[in-house]
Design a protein around this motif. Structure first.
Motif, PDB file in Angstrom:
ATOM      1  N   LEU B   8      10.014  81.626  42.621  1.00 17.77           N
ATOM      2  CA  LEU B   8       9.476  81.479  41.271  1.00 17.77           C
ATOM      3  C   LEU B   8       8.169  82.251  41.142  1.00 17.77           C
ATOM      4  CD1 LEU B   8      10.419  79.882  38.775  1.00 17.77           C
ATOM      5  CD2 LEU B   8       8.608  78.243  39.318  1.00 17.77           C
ATOM      6  N   CYS B   9       7.321  82.141  42.180  1.00 18.87           N
ATOM      7  CA  CYS B   9       6.036  82.843  42.153  1.00 18.87           C
ATOM      8  C   CYS B   9       6.257  84.345  42.059  1.00 18.87           C
ATOM      9  CB  CYS B   9       5.240  82.532  43.422  1.00 18.87           C
ATOM     10  SG  CYS B   9       4.535  80.892  43.376  1.00 18.87           S
ATOM     11  N   LEU B  10       7.192  84.833  42.871  1.00 22.73           N
ATOM     12  CA  LEU B  10       7.427  86.280  42.900  1.00 22.73           C
ATOM     13  C   LEU B  10       8.026  86.754  41.587  1.00 22.73           C
ATOM     14  CD1 LEU B  10       8.772  86.624  46.521  1.00 22.73           C
ATOM     15  CD2 LEU B  10       6.643  87.562  45.620  1.00 22.73           C
ATOM     16  N   LEU B  11       8.825  85.895  40.957  1.00 24.26           N
ATOM     17  CA  LEU B  11       9.488  86.292  39.719  1.00 24.26           C
ATOM     18  C   LEU B  11       8.580  86.152  38.511  1.00 24.26           C
ATOM     19  CD1 LEU B  11      13.087  84.827  40.035  1.00 24.26           C
ATOM     20  CD2 LEU B  11      12.448  87.208  39.754  1.00 24.26           C
ATOM     21  N   SER B  12       7.483  85.382  38.656  1.00 30.11           N
ATOM     22  CA  SER B  12       6.706  84.995  37.480  1.00 30.11           C
ATOM     23  C   SER B  12       6.224  86.171  36.627  1.00 30.11           C
ATOM     24  CB  SER B  12       5.557  84.091  37.877  1.00 30.11           C
ATOM     25  OG  SER B  12       4.760  84.740  38.828  1.00 30.11           O
ATOM     26  N   PRO B  13       5.761  87.301  37.212  1.00 25.57           N
ATOM     27  CA  PRO B  13       5.341  88.396  36.319  1.00 25.57           C
ATOM     28  C   PRO B  13       6.468  88.859  35.406  1.00 25.57           C
ATOM     29  CG  PRO B  13       4.722  88.860  38.592  1.00 25.57           C
ATOM     30  CD  PRO B  13       5.581  87.644  38.622  1.00 25.57           C
ATOM     31  N   ALA B  14       7.670  89.019  35.990  1.00 25.70           N
ATOM     32  CA  ALA B  14       8.805  89.478  35.196  1.00 25.70           C
ATOM     33  C   ALA B  14       9.166  88.445  34.137  1.00 25.70           C
ATOM     34  CB  ALA B  14       9.998  89.749  36.103  1.00 25.70           C
ATOM     35  N   LEU B  15       9.174  87.164  34.563  1.00 29.38           N
ATOM     36  CA  LEU B  15       9.521  86.098  33.618  1.00 29.38           C
ATOM     37  C   LEU B  15       8.529  86.057  32.460  1.00 29.38           C
ATOM     38  CD1 LEU B  15      10.599  83.211  36.024  1.00 29.38           C
ATOM     39  CD2 LEU B  15      12.019  84.633  34.549  1.00 29.38           C
ATOM     40  N   LEU B  16       7.255  86.248  32.800  1.00 27.06           N
ATOM     41  CA  LEU B  16       6.205  86.206  31.785  1.00 27.06           C
ATOM     42  C   LEU B  16       6.412  87.310  30.757  1.00 27.06           C
ATOM     43  CD1 LEU B  16       3.990  84.096  31.937  1.00 27.06           C
ATOM     44  CD2 LEU B  16       2.390  85.935  32.524  1.00 27.06           C
ATOM     45  N   VAL B  17       6.705  88.513  31.251  1.00 26.97           N
ATOM     46  CA  VAL B  17       6.916  89.651  30.357  1.00 26.97           C
ATOM     47  C   VAL B  17       8.099  89.379  29.440  1.00 26.97           C
ATOM     48  CG1 VAL B  17       7.666  92.055  30.272  1.00 26.97           C
ATOM     49  CG2 VAL B  17       5.855  91.375  31.847  1.00 26.97           C
ATOM     50  N   ILE B  18       9.186  88.886  30.042  1.00 27.78           N
ATOM     51  CA  ILE B  18      10.379  88.625  29.232  1.00 27.78           C
ATOM     52  C   ILE B  18      10.074  87.566  28.178  1.00 27.78           C
ATOM     53  CG2 ILE B  18      12.717  87.670  29.310  1.00 27.78           C
ATOM     54  CD1 ILE B  18      13.053  88.977  32.027  1.00 27.78           C
ATOM     55  N   LEU B  19       9.365  86.520  28.583  1.00 33.85           N
ATOM     56  CA  LEU B  19       9.053  85.427  27.673  1.00 33.85           C
ATOM     57  C   LEU B  19       8.195  85.925  26.507  1.00 33.85           C
ATOM     58  CD1 LEU B  19       9.573  82.319  27.734  1.00 33.85           C
ATOM     59  CD2 LEU B  19       7.156  82.111  28.352  1.00 33.85           C
ATOM     60  N   LEU B  20       7.128  86.671  26.837  1.00 37.09           N
ATOM     61  CA  LEU B  20       6.175  87.078  25.812  1.00 37.09           C
ATOM     62  C   LEU B  20       6.717  88.183  24.920  1.00 37.09           C
ATOM     63  CD1 LEU B  20       2.718  87.030  27.614  1.00 37.09           C
ATOM     64  CD2 LEU B  20       3.616  85.479  25.870  1.00 37.09           C
ATOM     65  N   LEU B  21       7.421  89.148  25.503  1.00 37.26           N
ATOM     66  CA  LEU B  21       7.820  90.324  24.733  1.00 37.26           C
ATOM     67  C   LEU B  21       9.224  90.229  24.175  1.00 37.26           C
ATOM     68  CD1 LEU B  21       6.214  93.175  26.835  1.00 37.26           C
ATOM     69  CD2 LEU B  21       5.289  91.885  24.926  1.00 37.26           C
ATOM     70  N   VAL B  22      10.040  89.322  24.715  1.00 37.51           N
ATOM     71  CA  VAL B  22      11.401  89.194  24.194  1.00 37.51           C
ATOM     72  C   VAL B  22      11.620  87.807  23.589  1.00 37.51           C
ATOM     73  CG1 VAL B  22      13.857  89.319  24.725  1.00 37.51           C
ATOM     74  CG2 VAL B  22      12.243  90.827  25.904  1.00 37.51           C
ATOM     75  N   GLY B  23      11.337  86.792  24.354  1.00 37.64           N
ATOM     76  CA  GLY B  23      11.623  85.421  23.918  1.00 37.64           C
ATOM     77  C   GLY B  23      10.859  85.031  22.663  1.00 37.64           C
ATOM     78  N   VAL B  24       9.522  85.192  22.700  1.00 38.10           N
ATOM     79  CA  VAL B  24       8.703  84.770  21.561  1.00 38.10           C
ATOM     80  C   VAL B  24       9.062  85.545  20.285  1.00 38.10           C
ATOM     81  CG1 VAL B  24       6.349  84.646  20.691  1.00 38.10           C
ATOM     82  CG2 VAL B  24       6.855  83.928  23.037  1.00 38.10           C
ATOM     83  N   PRO B  25       9.125  86.888  20.327  1.00 34.38           N
ATOM     84  CA  PRO B  25       9.484  87.616  19.090  1.00 34.38           C
ATOM     85  C   PRO B  25      10.842  87.213  18.544  1.00 34.38           C
ATOM     86  CG  PRO B  25       8.675  89.131  20.751  1.00 34.38           C
ATOM     87  CD  PRO B  25       8.815  87.814  21.422  1.00 34.38           C
ATOM     88  N   LEU B  26      11.806  86.970  19.457  1.00 38.21           N
ATOM     89  CA  LEU B  26      13.141  86.589  18.996  1.00 38.21           C
ATOM     90  C   LEU B  26      13.096  85.265  18.247  1.00 38.21           C
ATOM     91  CD1 LEU B  26      15.756  87.492  21.760  1.00 38.21           C
ATOM     92  CD2 LEU B  26      15.618  88.287  19.404  1.00 38.21           C
ATOM     93  N   CYS B  27      12.380  84.289  18.833  1.00 35.79           N
ATOM     94  CA  CYS B  27      12.272  82.982  18.197  1.00 35.79           C
ATOM     95  C   CYS B  27      11.575  83.112  16.845  1.00 35.79           C
ATOM     96  CB  CYS B  27      11.485  82.008  19.082  1.00 35.79           C
ATOM     97  SG  CYS B  27      12.378  81.602  20.575  1.00 35.79           S
TER      98      CYS B  27
END
Ligand SMILES: Nc1ncnc2c1ncn2[C@@H]1O[C@H](COP(=O)(O)OP(=O)(O)OP(=O)(O)O)[C@@H](O)[C@H]1O
Ligand SMILES: [Mg+2]
Lengths: 355, 290
Positions: B8-27
């Motif tokens: 999870l720690c190693l993935l967190s940068p990628a997850l953060l980017v996806i969340l902020l740049l894809v997830g939030v705008p989509l919602c």
């Protein structure tokens, strides 16, 4: 009424082939002529890179000859594309279709022929059973071991029962036991279905036991062609003698009227019609150990190896060079290493080869 | 530290980017599509969420308050899908032989071709479409040549065909490149094996080359079809405002019409179409390789 003899299964006439251009041109096949009879089991033997695969590729139609002609069962196929030639190939590299299952691979040619579904299923089952691959029918090539892939390649080429089957080292990846089984299966199929086999192998024993005829190649030429017995017992070239099985080669001068004076000075009573420098060849199993001073040659025993069915003695000749001797009865008493012994070389076992 | 936590720690940068740049705008977009249009801001953030915008896609309120069917948007959807499909098929049909031919070249030949294919990307899309405008317009030489051959006058510009040509031109590299990567790795000995087993060139292409190239074909098709659906520069220029595609009406809602909620509605529907197409492709591929 005179009967016309059937045309050979494969007839190769003065075929030459070079790769590369200009100064980089490299002649891989040099004026090769060859007739393979119908239903014959014909084997090509030769060192790596001598052109065996290239010759097979020319017959299958993947390469075009620079000159010469190739006929299959009397029909000139020199200009025909591979898919219009009645031959199938077991590729040295297998070349299995990765996107198809084992059974789909084997069914490929049958489907191209438009065979009925039931007949295809039966034929595929038979071919896979024969190769002991029935349990792997639904797998893909990537999920098989090297030897299993090789057996699928065999089944795929066998299934359509071609007139001529080209086999490029088809058993090289199998363990000894399986290889022996497959040799028997192949030989039986070849005889039952009347298929002509053109076989390439590096295993000499395989070549000698299976073949009706053997051709020995060197640097793109056929040196000698004949039955396994002829090739083994009566080689015509030093290269052939050396290449097939173990052999002792003794250099010397041919004496007019028979006999050869070896470089060590000994004269051997070998019959010949040659002159000048020659090589006397004798198989390890044809020479016999005798007490020192009573044989044609003197030697020192270096090492004896127990082979189960025989003893293999390695001897040192006084002028240098080793001599191999195979004693067929391992129970027979043998001298210890380091002892001087005599070698008895029967005249009829000596072959005199021009150098 | 457990393995799961480390992962999870190693993935967190990628997850953060996806969340902020894809997830939030989509919602955000989905949320806006449920609101009313506002005054100058485009969105009335205080309005109550409703499905009114989605109803508007198909139904229209008549003068007397009854709802009647409005096929206008539906037609634009259909035309967009059709144009995207035509473009995809054209790109594959042109890209396949080119990719095959490229794979047969020498090392340097391949590198030169790859360079040539990527050169158009260095130029702005708008400029490249204007170039087609000049090529296809009435006094252009292509148009004059075609009209010389044709017994009746042919209009090359400002119609569906012009848009399809422009889109195919723009997206052709996206089919060539994935197909080329497949063919570059292709083991040509398999073709020999197919011929050996009696398959003619055509049959070998159908039974060996195309199936093995399927991942490249699917990738190329998706890379063309999906951006095509949302394209708006090419239809605007080469379609001359007559041949509208989804991308154009979305752009209009956010631009001139200042109706962001309806624009968002259209975008959500576009997204849904893409998801359906991609899922269908994925299922089809799984079935084939199962
Ligand atoms: N396409 C090619 N281009 C250039 N040289 C080639 C090509 N194919 C084969 N050769 C050369 O031709 C010679 C004969 O090759 P070939 O594959 O026929 O040998 P072979 O007898 O089958 O050897 P092996 O027993 O190792 O399989 C080799 O020296 C090889 O390097
Ligand atoms: Mg070979």
């Amino acid at each position: 009424m005179t009967q016309v003899p059937p045309s050979p299964a494969v007839s190769i006439r003065t075929v030459s082939k070079s790769f590369g251009k200009g100064i980089y041109a490299f002649r891989v096949l040099d004026d090769v002529s060859l007739d393979i009879g119908r239903r014959e089991f014909f084997t090509l033997l030769g060192p790596s890179g001598c052109g065996k695969t290239t010759l097979l590729r020319l017959i299958a139609g993947f390469e075009t000859a620079d000159s010469g002609a190739i006929a299959i069962e009397g029909e000139d196929v020199t200009a025909r594309p591979p898919f219009h030639r009645p031959v199938n190939t077991v590729f040295q590299s297998y070349a299995l279709f990765p996107h198809l299952t084992v059974e789909q691979n084997v069914a490929f040619a049958l489907e191209e022929q438009g065979m009925a579904r039931d007949a295809i299923r039966r034929r595929v089952g038979e071919a896979l059973e024969m190769m002991r691959m029935g349990a792997f029918a639904r797998r893909r090539p990537a999920e098989l071991s090297g030897g299993q892939q090789q057996r699928v390649a065999l089944a795929r080429a066998l299934a359509p029962r071609p007139r001529v089957l080209l086999l490029d080292e088809p058993l090289s990846a199998l363990d000894l036991k399986l290889r022996k089984e497959m040799q028997i299966e192949l030989k039986m199929l070849q005889e039952e279905a009347g298929i002509t086999f053109l076989f390439v192998t590096h295993d000499q024993e395989e070549a000698l036991t299976l073949s009706d005829r053997v051709a020995v190649m060197q640097s793109g030429r056929i040196l000698q062609m004949g039955s396994p017995r002829e090739i083994y017992e009566a080689p015509t070239h030093r290269f052939v003698a050396d290449f097939i099985g173990d052999i002792n080669l003794l250099d010397g001068e041919a004496l007019p009227g028979g006999g050869v004076r070896l470089d060590s000075g000994t004269v051997l009573p070998a019959a010949h019609a040659a002159s000048g420098r020659v090589t006397v060849a004798i198989r390890p199993e044809r020479a016999r150990l005798v007490p020192a001073g009573t044989g044609a040659l003197e030697a020192t025993l270096v090492h004896s190896a127990y082979l189960g069915t025989a003893m293999l003695h390695k001897l040192e000749l006084p002028v240098g060079g080793t001599f191999l001797l195979r004693q067929s009865d391992p129970a027979e008493a043998a001298p210890e290493a380091g002892r001087r012994v005599g070698l008895s070389l029967p005249g009829e076992a000596l072959r005199v080869l021009a150098q | 530290m457990s393995v799961a936590f480390r992962r999870l720690c190693l993935l967190s940068p990628a997850l953060l980017v996806i969340l902020l740049l894809v997830g939030v705008p989509l919602c955000l977009m989905a949320w806006v599509s449920l609101l009313d249009k506002g005054g100058s801001a485009g969105v009335d953030w205080s309005s109550a969420p409703s499905a009114a915008n989605y109803v508007r896609l198909v139904w229209e309120e008549d003068f007397d308050g009854t709802m009647i069917l409005n096929t206008g948007y539906l037609l634009i959807f259909l035309r967009s899908v059709a144009l995207a499909a035509v473009t995809t098929v054209l790109s594959l049909a042109l890209g396949l032989p080119v990719a095959l031919w490229m794979a047969s070249l020498s090392r340097t030949g391949r590198d030169v071709m790859l360079l040539l294919i990527t050169i158009p990307f260095w130029t702005n899309l708008l400029v490249r479409n204007y170039a087609w405008l000049i090529i296809l317009r009435e006094d252009g030489w292509v148009s004059q040549f075609v009209n010389m051959l044709s017994p009746w006058p042919v209009q090359l510009l400002y119609n569906d065909a012009a848009v399809a040509i422009g889109l195919t031109y723009s997206f052709l590299p996206f089919t060539i490149l994935p197909l080329y990567t497949v063919f570059e790795k292709f083991d040509w000995r398999l073709l020999e094996a197919a011929h050996d087993l009696g398959a003619t060139r055509r049959r070998a292409l159908r039974r060996v080359v195309l199936p093995i190239a399927t991942p490249g074909i699917v990738a190329g098709a998706l890379l063309v079809f999906i951006p095509c659906l949302g394209a708006f520069v090419t239809p605007a220029l080469l379609g001359g405002g007559k041949t509208l595609m989804l991308g154009n009406i979305i752009q209009m809602q956010f631009g001139a019409s200042r109706n962001w909620p309806f624009g968002a509605t259209l975008a959500v529907v576009l997204l849904a179409i893409m998801l359906v197409v991609m899922t269908a492709m994925a299922l089809w591929r799984n079935r084939r390789t199962a």
